[in-house]
Design a protein around this motif. Sequence first.
Motif, PDB file in Angstrom:
ATOM      1  N   THR A   1       0.951  -1.148   0.054  1.00  0.00           N
ATOM      2  CA  THR A   1       0.044   0.168   0.003  1.00  0.00           C
ATOM      3  C   THR A   1       0.641   1.199   0.038  1.00  0.00           C
ATOM      4  OG1 THR A   1      -1.823  -0.940   1.139  1.00  0.00           O
ATOM      5  CG2 THR A   1      -1.768   1.295   1.172  1.00  0.00           C
ATOM      6  N   VAL A   2       1.860   1.288   0.962  1.00  0.00           N
ATOM      7  CA  VAL A   2       2.841   2.410   1.038  1.00  0.00           C
ATOM      8  C   VAL A   2       3.404   2.527  -0.401  1.00  0.00           C
ATOM      9  CG1 VAL A   2       5.047   3.422   1.875  1.00  0.00           C
ATOM     10  CG2 VAL A   2       3.111   2.382   3.573  1.00  0.00           C
ATOM     11  N   MET A   3       4.000   1.309  -1.010  1.00  0.00           N
ATOM     12  CA  MET A   3       4.732   1.582  -2.211  1.00  0.00           C
ATOM     13  C   MET A   3       3.808   1.986  -3.334  1.00  0.00           C
ATOM     14  SD  MET A   3       7.773   1.265  -1.528  1.00  0.00           S
ATOM     15  CE  MET A   3       8.072   1.689  -3.198  1.00  0.00           C
ATOM     16  N   ASP A   4       2.666   1.870  -3.361  1.00  0.00           N
ATOM     17  CA  ASP A   4       1.580   2.303  -4.307  1.00  0.00           C
ATOM     18  C   ASP A   4       1.388   3.666  -4.123  1.00  0.00           C
ATOM     19  OD1 ASP A   4      -0.155   1.562  -6.798  1.00  0.00           O
ATOM     20  OD2 ASP A   4      -1.761   2.235  -5.236  1.00  0.00           O
ATOM     21  N   LEU A   5       1.282   4.193  -2.839  1.00  0.00           N
ATOM     22  CA  LEU A   5       0.907   5.557  -2.565  1.00  0.00           C
ATOM     23  C   LEU A   5       2.313   6.270  -3.121  1.00  0.00           C
ATOM     24  CD1 LEU A   5      -0.650   5.402   0.545  1.00  0.00           C
ATOM     25  CD2 LEU A   5      -1.591   6.105  -1.377  1.00  0.00           C
ATOM     26  N   VAL A   6       3.578   5.811  -2.720  1.00  0.00           N
ATOM     27  CA  VAL A   6       4.868   6.468  -3.313  1.00  0.00           C
ATOM     28  C   VAL A   6       4.999   6.542  -4.739  1.00  0.00           C
ATOM     29  CG1 VAL A   6       7.381   6.208  -3.196  1.00  0.00           C
ATOM     30  CG2 VAL A   6       6.124   5.935  -1.268  1.00  0.00           C
ATOM     31  N   ARG A   7       4.565   5.454  -5.380  1.00  0.00           N
ATOM     32  CA  ARG A   7       4.851   5.578  -6.992  1.00  0.00           C
ATOM     33  C   ARG A   7       3.548   6.237  -7.865  1.00  0.00           C
ATOM     34  NH1 ARG A   7       2.911   0.061 -10.168  1.00  0.00           N
ATOM     35  NH2 ARG A   7       0.785   0.052  -9.382  1.00  0.00           N
TER      36      ARG A   7
ATOM     37  N   GLU B   1       3.651  -0.899  12.273  1.00  0.00           N
ATOM     38  CA  GLU B   1       2.724   0.534  12.584  1.00  0.00           C
ATOM     39  C   GLU B   1       3.230   1.732  11.853  1.00  0.00           C
ATOM     40  OE1 GLU B   1       0.227   0.705  14.604  1.00  0.00           O
ATOM     41  OE2 GLU B   1       0.343  -1.543  14.710  1.00  0.00           O
ATOM     42  N   ASP B   2       4.727   1.676  11.744  1.00  0.00           N
ATOM     43  CA  ASP B   2       5.376   2.732  10.797  1.00  0.00           C
ATOM     44  C   ASP B   2       4.847   2.995   9.672  1.00  0.00           C
ATOM     45  OD1 ASP B   2       6.804   3.782  13.054  1.00  0.00           O
ATOM     46  OD2 ASP B   2       8.691   2.621  12.557  1.00  0.00           O
ATOM     47  N   LEU B   3       4.426   1.667   9.087  1.00  0.00           N
ATOM     48  CA  LEU B   3       4.273   1.620   7.594  1.00  0.00           C
ATOM     49  C   LEU B   3       2.426   2.371   7.581  1.00  0.00           C
ATOM     50  CD1 LEU B   3       5.233  -1.722   6.136  1.00  0.00           C
ATOM     51  CD2 LEU B   3       5.722   0.552   5.169  1.00  0.00           C
ATOM     52  N   LYS B   4       1.809   1.758   8.531  1.00  0.00           N
ATOM     53  CA  LYS B   4       0.576   2.499   8.764  1.00  0.00           C
ATOM     54  C   LYS B   4       0.605   4.079   8.748  1.00  0.00           C
ATOM     55  CE  LYS B   4      -1.695  -1.581  10.542  1.00  0.00           C
ATOM     56  NZ  LYS B   4      -2.433  -2.207  11.795  1.00  0.00           N
ATOM     57  N   ASP B   5       1.378   4.480   9.660  1.00  0.00           N
ATOM     58  CA  ASP B   5       1.559   5.768   9.875  1.00  0.00           C
ATOM     59  C   ASP B   5       2.012   6.648   8.586  1.00  0.00           C
ATOM     60  OD1 ASP B   5       0.919   5.695  12.599  1.00  0.00           O
ATOM     61  OD2 ASP B   5       3.108   5.449  13.389  1.00  0.00           O
ATOM     62  N   MET B   6       2.805   5.966   7.826  1.00  0.00           N
ATOM     63  CA  MET B   6       3.264   6.598   6.471  1.00  0.00           C
ATOM     64  C   MET B   6       2.314   6.622   5.655  1.00  0.00           C
ATOM     65  SD  MET B   6       6.812   5.348   4.341  1.00  0.00           S
ATOM     66  CE  MET B   6       7.311   6.073   3.033  1.00  0.00           C
ATOM     67  N   ALA B   7       1.361   5.642   5.375  1.00  0.00           N
ATOM     68  CA  ALA B   7       0.314   5.794   4.780  1.00  0.00           C
ATOM     69  C   ALA B   7      -0.680   6.874   4.966  1.00  0.00           C
ATOM     70  CB  ALA B   7      -0.640   4.394   4.756  1.00  0.00           C
ATOM     71  N   LYS B   8      -0.658   7.188   6.231  1.00  0.00           N
ATOM     72  CA  LYS B   8      -1.523   8.129   6.462  1.00  0.00           C
ATOM     73  C   LYS B   8      -1.005   9.770   6.031  1.00  0.00           C
ATOM     74  CE  LYS B   8      -3.198   5.980  10.837  1.00  0.00           C
ATOM     75  NZ  LYS B   8      -3.249   6.025  12.332  1.00  0.00           N
ATOM     76  N   ARG B   9       0.019   9.515   5.567  1.00  0.00           N
ATOM     77  CA  ARG B   9       0.757  11.063   5.306  1.00  0.00           C
ATOM     78  C   ARG B   9       0.109  11.443   3.728  1.00  0.00           C
ATOM     79  NH1 ARG B   9       6.766   9.533   5.633  1.00  0.00           N
ATOM     80  NH2 ARG B   9       6.904  10.834   3.781  1.00  0.00           N
TER      81      ARG B   9
END
Length: 691
Positions: A70-76, A120-128
């Motif tokens: 999920t985070v990688m998709d938001l980054v790309r 937890e850090d990945l979830k926090d990063m996704a919230k950004r």
Amino acid sequence: MDEFEQFRQTFFEECAELLEHLEEATSSLLPGQNDPDVLDRMFRAVHSIKAGAGAFKFERLVRFSHEFETVMDLVRSERILLDDDDPDFLLRCSDVLHSLVSAAQNGVEAAEGVEHEALEDLKDMAKRASDTPDMPLDLIIPQADCDTTEKRFTLHFRPHRGLYESANEPYLLIDALAGLGALTVKADVSAIPEFKDFHPEEAYLAWDMDLLAVCNEGDIREVFEFVEDECDLTITCIDDDVDELTDTPYVVEEKGADLTKSAPAPQAASPVKAIQALEDPNAGQNKVSSIRVDLSRVDRLVDMVGELVIAQAVALQSLEELVDIRHVRQLQSLEDLTQRTRALQEGVMAIRMQPLRAVFSRFPRVVRDIAAKLGKRVRLEIEGEGTEVDKTIIEELSDPLTHMIRNCLDHGLETPEERKAAGKPEEGVVRLTAEQRNGRILIRVGDDGRGLNPEKVLKKAKEKGLVSQDADMSKEEIENLIFLPGFSTADQVSDLSGRGVGMDVVRRNIQKLGGRIGVDSIPGQGSIFTMALPLTLAVLDGMLVSARAETYVIPLSAIVETVCPKASDLRDMPDSGQVMSLRGEVIRLIDVGTALRTDTINNVEPLRQMVVVTETELGRKIGLIVDGVLGQQQVVIKSLEVNYRAIAGVAGTAVLGDGRVRLILDVDGLSEINPPSQDAPNALKQKGMRA
């Protein structure tokens, strides 16, 4: 091994490759904008691991890889821009993913909470993503994907045999497709042949499907993203609204039968999928098809072909003694057999060849971690990673290269302050290169740091008792002292260096592979370590020569020319050695029979002897004195060290056509042997370093 276990093994083999690609891509990340191709590779790697883990119900691995994906998709999709600490954090996430995969492969539970903090850090990063300032609205909610109108699609899906061989399951793909909306499936069994023609490993089934969902073609292709090159897939969008499928459950029908299966209720496409860019539908069409083969099978095949080459050489020599010029056709047949055997051998050996990229790709991470620990700014430059080497050699290169790169970072490169004071850029450079030259592979590891201080190196060696206090050594000899056991220039022991158990191990490991290592350094400008390795450990093109009634093999790649010297071209040296003048160049001569302690009396007059001019890996020319040249032949290398023990000046052995074992000469090893002294005619003194 049952079929399910085979699928598991295939999954973990693919995971190893995917994790390697993930770490390579993650190591190249920088804060801010990044190469979309790099981000796509990371996303695909995590997505593939998640998909396979779901098939085998590795729940912890699925949960973590889902958040990572999920985070990688938001980054790309640029909904998250990487901050200064994000690249290192994503590297830690790849480590966690590696730990979870390893635990699943070993059939044990990963340590409790190993992924908790990163999760937890990945979830926090996704919230950004929702808090990203100045983000264009069309990136957050693409207008093209805001349409909530249901669309009807018809699909034809026919898997190829390779889809099953790569452990993919059509049912899982169809099930994932049903998650997009109302799906009707009809199995097409028309391609199934009569029982007598049935092949259990072929793919005969196909499916025709109708899908009514709030999605676009890109969402459907995403389901088949990783198998598009292993199936026939046709997707057609029907614009006419059809209401009768709205409440249709997930139905599977086989033509000619009444079979149904319920499925979960249709789900709308997720917000993450709604913003993903459409993948190139033609991607993967140019991929090279491949199969996985256990390395032990390849090794057995190589050994069998090697024995075939030896048997062919024995038969050829025996027949040549019986066949004369009158049997031209028979001689042509023998030559044809020789050529076909050689082609077979080259084809089999090519199977074992792999690019060095498999080793080089792990070093950006190594450099990044060590540079951060040392507080240094370092850039790694890699060239020649596509150079192919025997897989056996590749597997043994990781540790030596890792140690040399750590040496460059710890000993070679200065701190940013020291570099600035010396007029250098604050960022140091470590170069890792590979090239093929004269049938050998040259791998160099260099830096633009402080270089070796000859005075300091010699002083340290004397303090440790490695050389005598009155030793008078050349620059090259001093530089090679760093390969002696127990030697280190570090002033104090750290977790990186200082114990003196590094470079000597590197040298031994390289020598076991039939290679050599040397160093060239300029104080204040840097150092370069050069490793010369054989392309393969199995076959060799050689020149047969005779010396003192013995036959030897000289690697053809090391030979420059063959000459018959005149008496006026030869000069005796004070150390009992000889040199030869060749077109104004002075070349050291080595009598092969004397160097290898052959006790047979030489019946060939000195002026009738020949000199085979060879070149060492570092470019120096050495003349080998032999009695005659017998011809060229490809030979199968057999290890002398494994079957007997290592001998200076000998690289291995070969079985020739007469059935006898012959020695393969090591030109560099011969160049390191001193000529026998007057008081010890039968003993050879070893210097332990290049002369």
